[in-house]
Design an enzyme around this catalytic site. Structure first.
Site: not given
Ligand code: GLN
Ligand code: ZN
Length: 758
Positions: A113, A434, A516, A695
């Site tokens: 960042k 998620s 992005r 990722h």
């Molecule tokens: N609860 C969110 C997910 O699983 C957390 C995302 C995050 O930490 N950036 O997508």
């Protein structure tokens, strides 16, 4: 007086650069097309600035990926693994540095960042054999292009000291060892540019941070060399993102011709600067906020300009944006869906240029320009708008009591009660929230938004997705389940859309990194929660399983950090308002029978102020706000939090003070190394260090996960260790998700067997 901005957004009003880049990376367009798009955008943006009344046009602020990477390129500081020939750096090499070379499995350079903004830059690498060789053809060409358009170019360089301080030292190398060689290349570049322009802007935002002791001599060294080669071209030392503080004397002692100061974030520094400003210095006043979307109070800003005119010669005053407009969206007039009343209060990059121009005009005309009158009316309308101050919210904040920040009992007591209730095995397995956001899920959300699906149809479709996710988790043998977040497009936007006090743009994109962009929600008024936001989905998911279903919320600090926030009340107050709204949701989830609730604070670390002396205050209210959201539940309700960055050392104490029962954090990429911080500090509660990096599509082996867990057990007591991935799985596809989670379960079972036998 000169009007200018420190830099302009790059993407284009329709994110043309993004689309062109992504097509190019997919091999669908040629390099020539990409370059043509870039040239067109640059020209368009220069013309926009000139039309708005800017006297100096920045060049070198545009970038195909990142301006730090451009500086690396300009200095020829290409790390060896990219096998640079030493000739002019090609786009191929440039993008390899940004994104890695997949063919040869050469990893990309790191990204992090840019100060406390949400922009990410490529981190320069300095090793014993880092080359330095001038590569500035693009910059020269751009300066010439601006001249051809009939305007004055102002090249923008990232200053050498900021560059060195933000770099990463590789293989026991000392960054300062590179100063001299690097300065020589800068000198060549400055000397080339000097032939084409009256001003060169050199950005040294590091001057608004706590500098290490070596920095002072380095500044003096580099800038005296620059002076010698700049000839009659003037050097503008630009500082932003805060005040100069204890670096003021240093900054004013440098042999430059002017200084730019941020009068938005460093609004109190004007008098200090004026009292010490050398007589020959020009002063650039950063009066228009480059990091937020609100109209400037032009009358107040003009007063400042006029006060400066009493002390500094007219010809030595410049008016400007506080920082580069890179951090602001492009053009508010392109917003078609935003409430026209709210739109009137806002200024994006194009409007910010107009504001800067208006501030310059105050000195040349006697009557008030019409923009001032409109501005005054808009500010007044904003101040008295009924949504801006909501007495119910204000009263609620007033009524916060100290007990509301605390759980009933300390962690150890709660922990015993929760164990009794949840009956989880050792090394409980969970996920971060998620699950893969498939094309079908996105399509369903879009169709509902467009009105093509009825509420019932939409609910049915989402329930189907939820039940599939629950089935998968049951089958895998996870212990604490989640509903998978199919209804959420973004973890902040989802809540913002249901809270009062937020509004949304349709085109207010801001570059985050490379191609992005993010479209932050705007907090314009007092915040409240008209209705429950997540309870129905969570209760539905819980109805499908006997295992605990984890409620999933975004925390107040993260919602704050990832939004454009109103500037008429302190950020901490806005955060308390959000905290109260989320607190009500937490309590409703509990009342609906949900026993485990996760409150994500992904942005807690990044919201930290740059200056050490401001960090404690921030951490105090940030932690308090988290405690306010979670403090209303019974001991038997287990509160989780998730954070997804890795610099924990500095905030360890604050993480503990959040008093969550369980936290999950990113850890796999550092091979669990960051857990040392938790060990050193003796973190008191339960921890799930991420055992694989979400990722990447790579499927981690069960062995690999097993060994990471073993490593985690060296610092975390077995009864406090959880097993989970590093972050949410929304960007992954199903096959790799299932395979990875299956391996995670296998590894955990192996570990459980071992410990059961002991
Ligand atoms: N609860 C969110 C997910 O699983 C957390 C995302 C995050 O930490 N950036 O997508
Ligand atoms: Zn995360």
């Amino acid at each position: 007086m000169n009007a200018h901005v420190l830099g302009f957004p790059r993407m284009g009003i329709n994110r043309e650069l993004k689309w062109a880049l992504e097509k190019f990376w997919r091999g669908e367009t040629t390099e020539t097309t990409l370059v043509a798009v870039a040239e067109k955008l640059k020209q368009r943006h220069w013309n926009l600035q000139a039309a708005a009344g800017m006297d100096l046009l920045p060049v070198g602020d545009f970038s195909l990926y990142d301006h730090m990477l451009d500086t690396i390129t300009m200095l020829g500081a290409v790390p060896q693994r990219f096998e640079w020939s030493g000739e002019e750096i090609s786009h191929k090499t440039y993008f390899h540095m940004a994104r890695g070379n997949a063919e040869k499995s050469v990893p990309a350079m790191e990204m992090t960042k840019w100060f406390d903004s949400n922009y990410h830059y490529i981190v320069p690498e300095l090793g014993p054999d880092t080359p330095f060789k001038k590569n500035n053809a693009h910059l020269l060409a751009d300066a010439q292009a601006v001249k051809k358009l009939g305007h004055s170019p102002k090249p923008v360089l990232i200053g050498p000291i900021t560059f060195l301080l933000l770099a990463k030292e590789i293989k026991e190398c000392n960054r300062w060892d590179h100063l001299e060689r690097m300065t020589n290349v800068y000198c060549e570049i400055i000397s080339d540019l000097a032939a084409h322009c009256s001003w060169i802007q050199i950005d040294e935002p590091a001057l608004c941070t706590d500098l290490p002791p070596e920095a002072k001599a380095a500044f003096l060294f580099a800038y005296s060399k620059f002076r010698a080669v700049a000839n009659s071209t003037r050097l503008l030392l630009t500082t932003y993102f805060g005040d100069l503080g204890d670096n003021l004397d240093l900054a004013l002692s440098l042999p430059v011709d002017g200084i730019h100061i941020d009068l938005v974030r460093g609004s109190n520094q004007l008098e200090d600067v004026l009292s010490k400003l050398p007589a020959h210095f020009s002063l650039s006043l950063g009066l228009v906020d480059g990091r937020n979307i609100w109209k400037t109070d032009l009358e107040a800003a003009a007063k400042k300009v006029n006060a400066v005119r009493q002390r500094v010669k007219e010809s030595q005053i410049m008016v400007s944006s506080s920082c580069s407009l890179l951090h602001s969206p492009m053009d508010v007039s392109a917003e078609k869906e935003l409430d026209p009343e709210l739109k009137e209060w806002m200024a994006f990059a194009v409007q910010k240029c107009e504001e800067v121009a208006a501030l310059k005009q105050t000195s040349t005309i006697t009557e008030t320009p019409s923009l001032f009158n409109q501005n005054k009316a808009a500010l007044l309308a904003r101040a008295i708008h009924s949504d801006v101050v909501d007495s119910r919210t204000r009263n609620k904040v007033q009524a916060i009591t100290p007990e509301m920040f605390n759980r009933t009992s300390p962690f150890t007591e709660r922990n015993a009660i929760q164990r009794d209730r949840l009956k989880l095995p050792i090394f409980p397995i969970t996920t971060i929230g998620s699950y893969p956001q498939t094309v079908e899920i996105r399509k369903t959300r879009l169709e509902f938004k467009k009105g093509e699906l009825s509420k019932t149809q939409y609910n049915e479709a989402m329930q189907r997705h939820i039940s599939e996710v629950v089935d998968h988790q049951e089958e895998l043998g996870l212990d604490v389940l989640v509903h998978g977040e199919p209804e959420r497009n973004d973890m902040v936007e989802y809540f913002g859309q249901q809270l009062k006090g937020f509004c949304f743009t349709s085109n207010g994109w801001v570059q985050s990194y490379g191609s992005r962009c993010v479209k932050p929600p705007i907090i314009y008024g007092d915040i409240s929660r008209p209705e429950k936001m997540t309870v129905d989905w969570t209760v539905y998911a819980q109805s499908l399983t006997k295992k605990p279903m984890k409620g999933m919320l975004t925390g107040p600090v993260t919602i704050l950090c990832w939004s454009f926030v109103r500037n008429d009340i302190p950020r901490s107050e806005v955060c308390h308002q959000i905290a109260l709204a989320i607190r009500d949701e937490v309590i409703d989830l509990e009342a609906a029978g949900i026993s485990v609730i996760q409150i994500d604070e992904a942005a807690l670390r990044e919201g930290m102020p740059i200056r050490k002396d401001q960090q404690q205050e921030y951490l105090r209210w940030a932690v308090d706000c988290f405690r306010l959201t979670s403090g209303g539940v019974r001991d038997s309700t287990q509160i989780h939090s998730h954070m997804c960055y890795s610099e924990f050392n500095v905030i360890m104490k604050s993480i503990a003070e959040m008093d969550a029962d369980v936290i999950s954090i990113e850890a796999s990429r550092s091979g669990m190394e960051l857990l040392d911080a938790f060990n050193a500090y003796q973190y008191p509660a339960e921890i799930g260090p991420g055992v694989y990096d979400i990722h990447s599509p790579r499927i981690p082996g069960a062995d690999e996960i097993y060994w990471l867990l073993k490593k985690a057990l060296e610092v975390i007591p077995m009864e406090r260790l959880w097993v989970n991935p590093d972050c949410g799985l929304k960007t992954r596809a199903w096959p790799e998700t299932l395979a990875s989670l299956r391996n995670m379960v296998t590894a955990t079972k192996r570990l459980r067997n071992e410990y059961d036998q002991q």
